[in-house]
Write a protein that holds these residues in place. Structure first.
Motif, mmCIF file in Angstrom:
data_model
loop_
_atom_site.group_PDB
_atom_site.id
_atom_site.type_symbol
_atom_site.label_atom_id
_atom_site.label_comp_id
_atom_site.label_asym_id
_atom_site.label_seq_id
_atom_site.Cartn_x
_atom_site.Cartn_y
_atom_site.Cartn_z
ATOM 1 N N UNK A 1 0.784 -1.237 0.000
ATOM 2 C CA UNK A 1 0.000 0.000 0.000
ATOM 3 C C UNK A 1 0.816 1.288 0.000
ATOM 4 N N UNK A 2 2.069 1.226 -0.388
ATOM 5 C CA UNK A 2 2.925 2.422 -0.394
ATOM 6 C C UNK A 2 3.658 2.501 -1.722
ATOM 7 N N UNK A 3 4.236 3.658 -2.050
ATOM 8 C CA UNK A 3 5.162 3.701 -3.186
ATOM 9 C C UNK A 3 6.344 2.771 -2.941
ATOM 10 N N UNK A 4 6.953 2.307 -4.026
ATOM 11 C CA UNK A 4 8.105 1.419 -3.957
ATOM 12 C C UNK A 4 9.302 2.086 -4.612
ATOM 13 N N UNK A 5 10.481 1.850 -4.049
ATOM 14 C CA UNK A 5 11.738 2.302 -4.631
ATOM 15 C C UNK A 5 12.618 1.063 -4.787
ATOM 16 N N UNK A 6 13.077 0.811 -6.016
ATOM 17 C CA UNK A 6 13.828 -0.405 -6.306
ATOM 18 C C UNK A 6 15.315 -0.082 -6.371
ATOM 19 N N UNK A 7 16.094 -0.809 -5.579
ATOM 20 C CA UNK A 7 17.543 -0.627 -5.583
ATOM 21 C C UNK A 7 18.173 -1.224 -6.843
ATOM 22 N N UNK A 8 19.124 -0.501 -7.413
ATOM 23 C CA UNK A 8 20.082 -1.013 -8.403
ATOM 24 C C UNK A 8 19.409 -1.666 -9.606
ATOM 25 N N UNK A 9 18.308 -1.009 -10.060
ATOM 26 C CA UNK A 9 17.593 -1.468 -11.264
ATOM 27 C C UNK A 9 17.137 -2.922 -11.139
ATOM 28 N N UNK A 10 16.897 -3.386 -9.914
ATOM 29 C CA UNK A 10 16.474 -4.761 -9.718
ATOM 30 C C UNK A 10 17.562 -5.776 -9.980
ATOM 31 N N UNK A 11 18.812 -5.345 -9.924
ATOM 32 C CA UNK A 11 19.960 -6.229 -10.148
ATOM 33 C C UNK A 11 19.786 -7.126 -11.378
ATOM 34 N N UNK A 12 19.740 -6.536 -12.567
ATOM 35 C CA UNK A 12 19.603 -7.369 -13.767
ATOM 36 C C UNK A 12 20.874 -8.144 -14.069
#
Length: 306
Positions: free
Chosen positions: A176-187
């Protein structure tokens, strides 16, 4: 009782004399992903930690900030400190309004503690889903904590690897909150920026209220720090991934140094070179200002001028 212990064998100390970047950051630039480690004599590391780092306290962080031309920092709680946010909060307070914090809290966290963290400058919580760093995916804990922090307007920072997104994205999308993803999701950069794995990650970002950190090329690169087109441009194999994110989601991208670069044993990046990596992924002044100033200010200092 915590006792001092040597750092994990093979751990590299942070780069002691970073070069001066040739790229000049825009005025008001924000390092939206960095840490402090101790110093452990004042802020002991957690007994349950997966690694023991070198010391890297607020004084060293602020010196790097000033050398690189950064105006503000977002200090993310390091896993080696567990849920004791004392070192992070101390650094945020010492910055005099020029820092915000991302905390680690447990499901039983009291409302009074969350309010105290909010008053200190914390604006979110971080959860780690990288398998080698956690004993089990913390889905139950995150569900409980997300419900508690939502009224504060905080966001959730997620650290995971793209290969695990298929089994996680339904859960992430329900939060229920905004999300911030570290390091482009480690592709996996060997699979290509146009490949199905990274394309799936971008579709996830497109469908939800997600911000992406264009960070840590040193962790993602296969070619490594060796320059392919001159000594100021390492990590060129990561460039297509960062450039695609910046081009497709220019109003939801962030950048940070990741200083002091936790848990690296291969090579330690020169933070000056990490700044010089930026124009490779954000290629014009408008993209650079959004990435480095406008977006982090909107997320962490809404209503304030850079």
């Amino acid at each position: 009782m915590h006792t001092l212990s040597p750092k994990t064998p093979g751990w590299l100390d942070w780069y002691q004399n970073p070069s001066r970047p040739t790229f000049r950051l825009p005025a008001g630039a924000v390092d939206a992903h960095c840490h402090v480690f101790g110093p452990q004599a004042a802020f002991p590391f957690a007994a349950e930690r997966k690694y023991t780092p070198c010391d890297g306290g607020k004084e060293q962080l602020f010196a790097l900030r000033d050398q690189l031309g950064i105006a503000r920092n977002v200090i993310v709680q390091a896993t080696c400190h567990g849920a004791d946010n004392s070192a992070m909060v101390d650094a945020v307070r010492a910055a005099g309004g020029r820092a915000r914090g991302i905390a680690t809290v447990r499901p039983d966290v009291a409302e009074s503690e969350l309010l105290a963290l909010d008053a200190a400058g914390v604006r979110g919580v971080r959860f780690n889903f990288v398998r080698r760093l956690v004993d089990a995916p913390p889905t139950a804990a995150l569900t409980t904590i997300a419900r508690k922090i939502a009224p504060l307007g905080w966001h959730i920072v997620l650290y995971f690897e793209s290969a695990d997104l298929p089994e996680l994205e339904g859960f992430f999308g329900s939060l229920p909150t905004p999300l911030v993803i570290d390091h482009m999701g480690r592709p996996d950069v060997a699979k290509g920026a146009d490949g199905p794995e990274f394309s799936r990650f971008l579709r996830f970002v497109d469908r939800h209220d997600v911000w992406v950190k264009v960070t840590c090329p040193e962790r993602l690169s296969i070619t490594g720090p060796a320059a392919l087109h001159g000594e100021r441009h390492p990590y060129t194999d990561v460039v297509p991934f960062g450039r695609r994110v910046v081009e497709e989601f220019g109003d939801r991208v962030l950048w940070g140094t990741d200083w002091p670069h936790p848990n690296l044993t291969d090579h330690m990046p020169d933070d000056g070179l990490l700044v010089d990596h930026l124009p490779q992924v954000a290629v014009d002044e408008e993209q650079q200002r959004r990435l480095l100033v406008d977006n982090p200010m909107r997320l962490y200092w809404p209503g304030e001028d850079a």
